[in-house]
Design an enzyme around this catalytic site. Structure first.
Site, PDB file in Angstrom:
ATOM      1  N   HIS A   1     -19.298 -15.771-121.077  1.00  0.00           N
ATOM      2  CA  HIS A   1     -19.363 -14.361-120.260  1.00  0.00           C
ATOM      3  C   HIS A   1     -20.813 -13.873-120.192  1.00  0.00           C
ATOM      4  O   HIS A   1     -21.375 -13.296-121.065  1.00  0.00           O
ATOM      5  CB  HIS A   1     -18.341 -13.264-120.828  1.00  0.00           C
ATOM      6  CG  HIS A   1     -18.311 -12.006-120.016  1.00  0.00           C
ATOM      7  ND1 HIS A   1     -18.787 -11.775-119.081  1.00  0.00           N
ATOM      8  CD2 HIS A   1     -17.398 -11.273-120.323  1.00  0.00           C
ATOM      9  CE1 HIS A   1     -18.322 -10.496-118.428  1.00  0.00           C
ATOM     10  NE2 HIS A   1     -17.336 -10.201-119.275  1.00  0.00           N
TER      11      HIS A   1
ATOM     12  N   TYR B   1     -22.701  -7.091-120.540  1.00  0.00           N
ATOM     13  CA  TYR B   1     -22.674  -7.340-121.882  1.00  0.00           C
ATOM     14  C   TYR B   1     -23.798  -7.919-122.215  1.00  0.00           C
ATOM     15  O   TYR B   1     -24.955  -8.166-121.796  1.00  0.00           O
ATOM     16  CB  TYR B   1     -21.265  -8.104-122.257  1.00  0.00           C
ATOM     17  CG  TYR B   1     -20.115  -7.198-121.823  1.00  0.00           C
ATOM     18  CD1 TYR B   1     -20.153  -5.914-122.294  1.00  0.00           C
ATOM     19  CD2 TYR B   1     -19.398  -7.416-120.821  1.00  0.00           C
ATOM     20  CE1 TYR B   1     -18.923  -5.094-122.088  1.00  0.00           C
ATOM     21  CE2 TYR B   1     -18.418  -6.520-120.107  1.00  0.00           C
ATOM     22  CZ  TYR B   1     -18.349  -5.078-121.096  1.00  0.00           C
ATOM     23  OH  TYR B   1     -17.281  -4.281-120.716  1.00  0.00           O
TER      24      TYR B   1
HETATM   25  C1  LIG Z   1      -8.011  -4.771-116.484  1.00  0.00           C
HETATM   26  C2  LIG Z   1      -9.256  -5.644-116.097  1.00  0.00           C
HETATM   27  C3  LIG Z   1      -9.874  -6.308-117.304  1.00  0.00           C
HETATM   28  C4  LIG Z   1     -11.031  -7.201-117.005  1.00  0.00           C
HETATM   29  N1  LIG Z   1     -11.686  -7.746-118.312  1.00  0.00           N
HETATM   30  C5  LIG Z   1     -12.597  -8.703-117.708  1.00  0.00           C
HETATM   31  C6  LIG Z   1     -13.157  -9.463-118.870  1.00  0.00           C
HETATM   32  O1  LIG Z   1     -12.521  -9.699-119.718  1.00  0.00           O
HETATM   33  N2  LIG Z   1     -13.990 -10.233-118.615  1.00  0.00           N
HETATM   34  C7  LIG Z   1     -14.672 -10.394-117.333  1.00  0.00           C
HETATM   35  O2  LIG Z   1     -15.422 -11.203-117.050  1.00  0.00           O
HETATM   36  N3  LIG Z   1     -14.184  -9.603-116.336  1.00  0.00           N
HETATM   37  C8  LIG Z   1     -13.259  -8.831-116.734  1.00  0.00           C
HETATM   38  N4  LIG Z   1     -12.694  -8.141-115.401  1.00  0.00           N
HETATM   39  C9  LIG Z   1     -13.320  -8.216-114.310  1.00  0.00           C
HETATM   40  C10 LIG Z   1     -12.273  -9.352-113.339  1.00  0.00           C
HETATM   41  O3  LIG Z   1     -12.487 -10.648-113.953  1.00  0.00           O
HETATM   42  C11 LIG Z   1     -12.626  -9.385-112.085  1.00  0.00           C
HETATM   43  O4  LIG Z   1     -13.989  -9.680-111.758  1.00  0.00           O
HETATM   44  C12 LIG Z   1     -12.647  -7.813-111.153  1.00  0.00           C
HETATM   45  O5  LIG Z   1     -11.090  -7.503-111.377  1.00  0.00           O
HETATM   46  C13 LIG Z   1     -12.600  -8.246-109.590  1.00  0.00           C
HETATM   47  O6  LIG Z   1     -11.849  -9.040-109.179  1.00  0.00           O
HETATM   48  P1  LIG Z   1     -10.253  -8.734-108.366  1.00  0.00           P
HETATM   49  O7  LIG Z   1     -10.771  -7.800-107.165  1.00  0.00           O
HETATM   50  O8  LIG Z   1      -9.776 -10.029-108.051  1.00  0.00           O
HETATM   51  O9  LIG Z   1      -9.555  -7.934-109.532  1.00  0.00           O
HETATM   52  C14 LIG Z   1     -11.550  -7.096-115.748  1.00  0.00           C
HETATM   53  C15 LIG Z   1     -10.786  -6.651-114.344  1.00  0.00           C
HETATM   54  C16 LIG Z   1      -9.802  -5.716-114.855  1.00  0.00           C
HETATM   55  C17 LIG Z   1      -8.877  -5.100-113.701  1.00  0.00           C
END
Ligand SMILES: Cc1cc2nc3c(=O)[nH]c(=O)nc-3n(C[C@H](O)[C@H](O)[C@H](O)COP(=O)(O)O)c2cc1C
Length: 363
Positions: A176, A181
């Site tokens: 990551h 981070y």
């Molecule tokens: C509840 C939640 C938790 C997330 N936690 C992480 C994470 O632990 N690591 C990470 O790289 N991105 C995290 N993200 C970002 C998602 O991986 C993704 O990049 C983001 O939701 C945008 O994509 P989407 O439009 O398909 O939701 C998180 C997103 C959400 C909604």
């Protein structure tokens, strides 16, 4: 049934994928005491398909890496044992499972740190945001700048955690290096103000990330390593003065390391003529990387099919839609309606609600 690019098979190095719909990493804050829980086996296996790639929530590499409530770790034997049945449940359905590994760096506070110590970062620049994405109050402390002597220890923590993840049965790990981070705190000049070999030039700012990736490769093999980057976002006030250069530099450097995949996050969506659009900023990064490319950030079925058809990406990761639709590949196949995600339970700690209780399509 119309043929959909997202539903075509793809060979990702040693992994034969049956389709191109990836589950994006998502923190779920239900790993009490940093220990993965049995309910995670149900959650991930609900979303597993034969030949489908799933990426876990961000998982801590050490006792200094944490910054959010009840997020899992992979630095102790107890963590490894707790992950095993979760990985087994995904494998039982034929899924391919990568563990995302993080260190929060300055996005933490003393309450998450051993002995209440100060969180570490590339610099002592603190996050001054007072309100989080969900409207929650924030109050980050001033971090402590890592010394040159301490950096190899953190690199080693990532290496050992990767070994642990493989011992737990994971098929690979995702580093990551996105979303504000620790690794991104080194990559981006909006935070990194170091004057030593880890700061200044792009080459120097990338050093920490590339040392971590190399150490993990030495431990588990390049074909089991992915890296996630978000050059165009400025989450947690982590921004760069030249994100295009950063994106291409990292893609070229990681390309030389022959890793399994590079996972890029799009910039924030923008409103064009009243409609929310994905900016599609990742093409230069994809072109500079010779391995498998994954995009994410705002994609839906239509947009995902389009970018695969155009060769803009090999795979598409879905976050919120996968969270709320455990059978997302099936719904895409049938062009079935999607359940809307409930933002209010993204980070709550119930083992069921907003987690394993999202409905499947009726037979
Ligand atoms: C509840 C939640 C938790 C997330 N936690 C992480 C994470 O632990 N690591 C990470 O790289 N991105 C995290 N993200 C970002 C998602 O991986 C993704 O990049 C983001 O939701 C945008 O994509 P989407 O439009 O398909 O939701 C998180 C997103 C959400 C909604």
């Amino acid at each position: 049934m119309e043929a959909q690019p997202l539903l075509t098979p793809y060979q990702m190095g040693r992994f034969q994928l049956a389709h191109r719909i990836v589950m994006a990493p998502m923190t779920r804050s239900r790993s009490y005491g940093n220990v993965p829980q049995p309910h995670a086996a149900l959650y991930y296996s609900q979303r597993a398909t034969k030949g489908g790639l799933l990426i876990t929530e961000a998982t801590g590499v050490s006792d200094t890496s944490q910054g959010y409530p009840e997020t899992p770790g992979v630095w102790t034997e107890e963590h490894v044992e707790a992950w095993k049945p979760i990985v087994d449940a995904v494998h039982a359905k034929g899924g391919i499972f990568f563990c995302q590994m993080w260190h929060c760096g300055r996005a933490s506070d003393d309450s998450y740190q051993p002995n209440g110590q100060t969180p570490v970062s590339s610099s002592d620049r603190r996050i001054t945001l007072e309100v989080g994405e969900g409207g929650e109050p924030l109050n980050y402390p001033t971090p402590r700048k890592l010394t040159l002597e301490e950096i190899p220890q953190i690199v080693n923590d990532f290496r050992l955690a990767a070994r642990n993840a493989i011992n737990a049965g994971f098929d690979g790990i995702e580093v990551h290096a996105a979303n504000g981070y620790l690794i991104e705190q080194f990559l981006k000049d909006g935070v990194n103000d170091r004057a030593d070999k880890y700061g200044g030039s792009l080459e120097n700012r990338a050093r920490f990330c590339l040392e971590i990736v190399q150490a993990i490769i030495d431990e588990i093999g390049a074909d089991r390593v992915g890296v996630r980057l978000s050059p165009f976002l400025d989450l947690l006030q982590c921004s760069d003065s030249n994100p295009d250069a950063l994106a291409v530099y990292m893609a070229e450097a990681l390309s030389k390391l022959n890793i399994a995949y590079l996972h890029g996050i799009e910039p924030r969506m923008v409103r064009v003529d009243g409609k929310m659009m994905i900016p599609h900023a990742l093409l230069p990064m994809k072109k500079a990387f010779k391995g498998t490319f994954i995009v994410s950030g705002g994609y839906d079925r239509e947009e995902g099919n389009k970018v695969v058809a155009e060769g803009y990406t090999d795979l598409v990761a879905f976050g919120r839609r996968f969270l709320a639709n455990p059978d997302l590949p099936k719904r895409f196949e049938l062009n079935a309606p999607l359940t809307k995600y409930d933002r209010s339970t993204f980070y709550t700690q119930d083992p069921v609600v907003g987690y394993t209780d999202y409905p499947f399509l009726q037979a």
